[in-house]
Design an enzyme around this catalytic site. Sequence first.
Site, PDB file in Angstrom:
ATOM      1  N   CYS A  91      32.619  38.041  35.526  1.00 16.24           N
ATOM      2  CA  CYS A  91      33.934  37.882  36.009  1.00 16.24           C
ATOM      3  C   CYS A  91      34.715  37.427  34.853  1.00 16.24           C
ATOM      4  O   CYS A  91      34.430  36.338  34.058  1.00 16.24           O
ATOM      5  CB  CYS A  91      33.962  36.988  37.144  1.00 16.24           C
ATOM      6  SG  CYS A  91      35.678  36.514  37.674  1.00 16.24           S
ATOM      7  N   CYS A 206      38.475  43.290  33.819  1.00 14.79           N
ATOM      8  CA  CYS A 206      38.252  42.616  34.797  1.00 14.79           C
ATOM      9  C   CYS A 206      37.210  43.695  35.644  1.00 14.79           C
ATOM     10  O   CYS A 206      37.220  44.696  35.569  1.00 14.79           O
ATOM     11  CB  CYS A 206      39.512  42.657  36.021  1.00 14.79           C
ATOM     12  SG  CYS A 206      38.856  42.227  37.677  1.00 14.79           S
TER      13      CYS A 206
HETATM   14  N1  DGL Z   1      36.250  40.327  39.023  1.00 10.29           N
HETATM   15  C1  DGL Z   1      37.047  39.259  38.191  1.00 10.29           C
HETATM   16  C2  DGL Z   1      37.037  39.602  36.588  1.00 10.29           C
HETATM   17  O1  DGL Z   1      36.361  40.043  36.093  1.00 10.29           O
HETATM   18  C3  DGL Z   1      38.509  38.918  38.764  1.00 10.29           C
HETATM   19  C4  DGL Z   1      38.763  39.066  40.265  1.00 10.29           C
HETATM   20  C5  DGL Z   1      39.695  38.083  40.609  1.00 10.29           C
HETATM   21  O2  DGL Z   1      40.809  37.806  40.456  1.00 10.29           O
HETATM   22  O3  DGL Z   1      39.001  37.201  41.363  1.00 10.29           O
HETATM   23  O4  DGL Z   1      38.123  38.723  36.362  1.00 10.29           O
END
Ligand code: DGL
Length: 286
Positions: A91, A206
């Site tokens: 993330c 993301c």
């Molecule tokens: N998957 C997360 C990232 O890589 C973000 C998603 C969220 O806003 O929770 O930033």
Amino acid sequence: MGVDLLAGLGLAPLPPLGRAPRVLVFDSGLGGLTVLAELVKAIPGADFVYAADDAGFPYGALDDQRLVARVVAVMERLVAREVPDLVVVACNTASTLALPALRARFALPFVGTVPAVKPAVAASITGLVTVLATPGTVRREHTRAMIDAFAGKAEVTLVGAPNLAAYAEAELRGAPVDDALMNAEIAPCFVERRDGARTDVVALACTHFPLLTRRFEAVAPWPVTWIDPAPAIARRAVALVGEQPADLAAPSRALFTSERPLPPPLALALSARGLAQVEREHFPLR
Ligand code: DGL
């Protein structure tokens, strides 16, 4: 913390464990599945636990202090419960802010996910590159520092997409999102200069976004190269796991922090990714 260390470069590899290493892959939701897929290919002998803090989703909407506190609190429970050998924070929104706190709190190697500015710039011919992220990642000082460090002569446009992570979740849960909505999120990525030069590379900063690459391709005003950071993250994890026996790995499991029911399309998608076993560690966001 330097750009490289944040990503997990420079960490010492695990000592020989004499058993399959347990790798905890962590995200706010389903985006980290894009990273898990590469990790499973790269380290087939590991015992993977995929943890989604879906009770805290979306992380992109939490302010900085709240996000660090949430990530550390969830990790506290996950580490106690799963006793991982390595944690991959799949993330960007959490990595670009909470990794120093995680590393200070836990004596564990953490591999982070940071915007792939360097490979995006290297792949660009026109010198017009976009980094597409959550609003949280866009706000981070660390993201700006990466652009300053690696943009060189390229012009980097930073785009914060408020809804894309939620759209990726909706699609996996079986609720497809309209082209027009998808287009509204990615349209600012496409820059055309007066001399006619156009953006030719978009870094997907993301982990949810690579779930939508086909949709992006369908609505993009011109073709670009979409950079998915997952293979690079998997290479970093391989370097840390080192030589471990591969024959004793348990089947992968998914763990969610909310009590939201799993709609059948999502159960199917998880099972197609080797996550037929789904568990709950209920932990509401306060
Ligand atoms: N998957 C997360 C990232 O890589 C973000 C998603 C969220 O806003 O929770 O930033």
